[in-house]
Design an enzyme around this catalytic site. Structure first.
Site, PDB file in Angstrom:
ATOM      1  N   HIS A  35      -5.048   2.759  -1.516  1.00 21.93           N
ATOM      2  CA  HIS A  35      -7.176   2.856  -2.145  1.00 21.93           C
ATOM      3  C   HIS A  35      -7.537   3.983  -2.131  1.00 21.93           C
ATOM      4  O   HIS A  35      -8.687   4.102  -2.576  1.00 21.93           O
ATOM      5  CB  HIS A  35      -7.259   1.555  -0.910  1.00 21.93           C
ATOM      6  N   ASP A  36      -7.015   4.965  -0.433  1.00 15.13           N
ATOM      7  CA  ASP A  36      -8.021   6.521  -1.344  1.00 15.13           C
ATOM      8  C   ASP A  36      -7.790   6.944  -2.681  1.00 15.13           C
ATOM      9  O   ASP A  36      -8.260   7.395  -3.212  1.00 15.13           O
ATOM     10  CB  ASP A  36      -7.121   7.274   0.246  1.00 15.13           C
ATOM     11  N   VAL A  65      -9.103   5.419  -5.957  1.00 21.53           N
ATOM     12  CA  VAL A  65     -11.262   5.664  -5.871  1.00 21.53           C
ATOM     13  C   VAL A  65     -11.018   7.764  -5.822  1.00 21.53           C
ATOM     14  O   VAL A  65     -11.363   8.186  -4.971  1.00 21.53           O
ATOM     15  CB  VAL A  65     -11.760   4.766  -5.140  1.00 21.53           C
ATOM     16  N   ASP A  88      -8.517  11.990  -1.199  1.00 23.87           N
ATOM     17  CA  ASP A  88      -9.638  12.703  -0.468  1.00 23.87           C
ATOM     18  C   ASP A  88     -10.295  12.503   0.471  1.00 23.87           C
ATOM     19  O   ASP A  88     -10.952  13.015   0.676  1.00 23.87           O
ATOM     20  CB  ASP A  88     -10.908  13.456  -1.905  1.00 23.87           C
ATOM     21  N   SER A 114     -11.628  10.188   1.502  1.00 23.56           N
ATOM     22  CA  SER A 114     -12.898   9.667   1.109  1.00 23.56           C
ATOM     23  C   SER A 114     -13.042   8.421   1.859  1.00 23.56           C
ATOM     24  O   SER A 114     -14.268   7.630   2.555  1.00 23.56           O
ATOM     25  CB  SER A 114     -13.248   9.167  -0.223  1.00 23.56           C
ATOM     26  N   PRO A 156      -6.836  -1.461  -8.707  1.00 25.56           N
ATOM     27  CA  PRO A 156      -5.884  -2.177  -8.626  1.00 25.56           C
ATOM     28  C   PRO A 156      -6.689  -3.884  -7.684  1.00 25.56           C
ATOM     29  O   PRO A 156      -6.662  -4.058  -6.258  1.00 25.56           O
ATOM     30  CB  PRO A 156      -5.168  -2.850  -8.521  1.00 25.56           C
ATOM     31  N   HIS A 175       4.378  -3.761  -1.405  1.00 25.72           N
ATOM     32  CA  HIS A 175       4.433  -5.573  -0.481  1.00 25.72           C
ATOM     33  C   HIS A 175       5.417  -6.227   0.004  1.00 25.72           C
ATOM     34  O   HIS A 175       5.518  -7.090   0.712  1.00 25.72           O
ATOM     35  CB  HIS A 175       3.270  -6.227  -1.296  1.00 25.72           C
ATOM     36  N   THR A 176       6.815  -5.440  -0.033  1.00 26.42           N
ATOM     37  CA  THR A 176       7.658  -6.385   0.933  1.00 26.42           C
ATOM     38  C   THR A 176       6.752  -5.291   2.098  1.00 26.42           C
ATOM     39  O   THR A 176       8.481  -6.405   3.342  1.00 26.42           O
ATOM     40  CB  THR A 176       9.195  -4.531   0.996  1.00 26.42           C
ATOM     41  N   ASP A 205       5.950 -10.479   2.288  1.00 28.48           N
ATOM     42  CA  ASP A 205       7.159 -10.367   1.971  1.00 28.48           C
ATOM     43  C   ASP A 205       7.997 -11.724   2.661  1.00 28.48           C
ATOM     44  O   ASP A 205       8.149 -11.665   3.812  1.00 28.48           O
ATOM     45  CB  ASP A 205       8.478  -9.833   1.761  1.00 28.48           C
TER      46      ASP A 205
END
Length: 326
Positions: free
Chosen positions: A67-68, A71, A75, A77, A160, A190-191, A242
């Site tokens: 997620h970092d 976006v 860095d 953020s 996403p 996502h396992t 999973d």
């Protein structure tokens, strides 16, 4: 041809040798070898200690790093606190593990003040999380990132999402310089981890306003999910992504998709699309397709992802604490 078991060790050695010498963008392996040689061992021990007390640590740190990076680049953020910072945005509201990065940063600052960025700590911690969950023995993380100065919740709108169609997922990854194989490979994280019922209950009861379930869900699995997430029940209840081996980094996630047991719609759709399904099938060793080794490809894709729009040189700063700019 499908790679045989006897060839896998050599393939691993070739990959590891490649990742040892690679330098993507302006990051490089061994950036802190003289300026803070104990940094990686401090991070590893911090992640290990956290995992012993909180088993969900690996999934949280991998997802936080992802997620970092998506976006404004990798860095750190996402670590900044504030009333409208990235971490307050809905996609990030349930992320876990911030305190682990803070702990590692505090320990590193005690021995190497002003040297190691929070962005690099997060990238290394994500790698160590995979190792703790039984992933590839080790891959080298190119370092030298600097920390960003801006963190806005409004910048997270293009992350996403759990209900993105495959073409949207492919586009979002392509915008970050990642290809379709990277998409499927990184989705394989996502396992590990869980999802709140609120993110997928619509698939169980009112898919596309049909007052019925998503037809791609296996019938037996549908019953299981409905028992875990009853209609009108708490949306905060969490379900393993999973259901085969939820705490082990392996290919069970892809086997779940093949069986119609993907929890998130965005995951299950990967099996419904011929292009992305082929990549998943290669991880499962489907006859007639050239095989892929999940751990090896995941390491490769993580290195690529962790160099999205990195700040180096004089860009950004090295934060004294990860939750605030200097």
């Amino acid at each position: 041809m499908v790679f045989s078991r006897t060839k896998t060790p050599l393939f691993f050695l070739v990959l590891l040798a490649t990742l040892t010498t690679v330098a993507l963008g302006q990051t490089r392996v061994g950036f802190y070898s003289t300026s803070c040689p104990t940094a990686e061992s401090i991070i590893q021990s911090t992640v290990q200690a956290a995992q012993r007390s909180t088993p969900g640590v690996p999934a949280g740190l991998i997802r936080m790093h992802f997620h970092d990076c998506f976006v404004n680049g990798c860095d750190a953020s996402i670590l900044i606190t504030g009333p409208s910072s990235e971490r307050t945005a809905p996609p990030n509201s349930l992320l876990r593990g911030y305190e682990i990065i803070d702990t590692a940063k505090t320990q590193i600052e005690a021995v190497c003040p002003g040297v190691v960025s929070c962005a690099d700590i997060l990238a290394i911690a994500a790698r160590d999380s995979v190792l703790l969950a039984g992933g590839i023995a080790r891959w080298n993380v190119p370092t030298g990132r600097r920390d960003g100065l801006v963190s806005r919740a409004s910048d997270t709108t293009n992350l996403p999402a759990f209900n993105d169609p495959v073409d949207v997922q492919i586009r979002k990854f392509a915008e970050k310089g990642l290809n379709t194989q990277d998409l499927v490979t990184l989705s394989g994280s996502h396992t590990l981890g869980t999802a709140a019922c609120v993110l997928f209950s619509y698939r169980l009861y009112n898919y596309n306003n049909t007052n019925g379930p998503d037809p791609s869900i296996d019938a037996t699995f549908l019953t299981t999910l409905r028992n875990l997430c009853p209609n009108g029940g708490s949306g905060t209840t969490r379900v393993n992504l999973d259901t085969g081996s939820p705490n082990t980094f392996d290919t069970s996630y892809f086997a779940n998709l093949r069986s119609g047991r993907g929890v998130l719609e965005s995951d299950q759709l990967l099996w419904g699309n011929p292009t992305t399904r082929t990549v998943a099938q290669r991880f499962l060793g489907v006859s007639g397709l050239v095989g892929l080794t999940f751990n090896v490809e995941f390491a490769r894709s993580m290195v690529r992802m962790s160099n999205i729009e990195v700040k180096t040189g004089t860009q950004g700063e090295i934060r004294r604490v990860c939750s605030a700019v200097n």
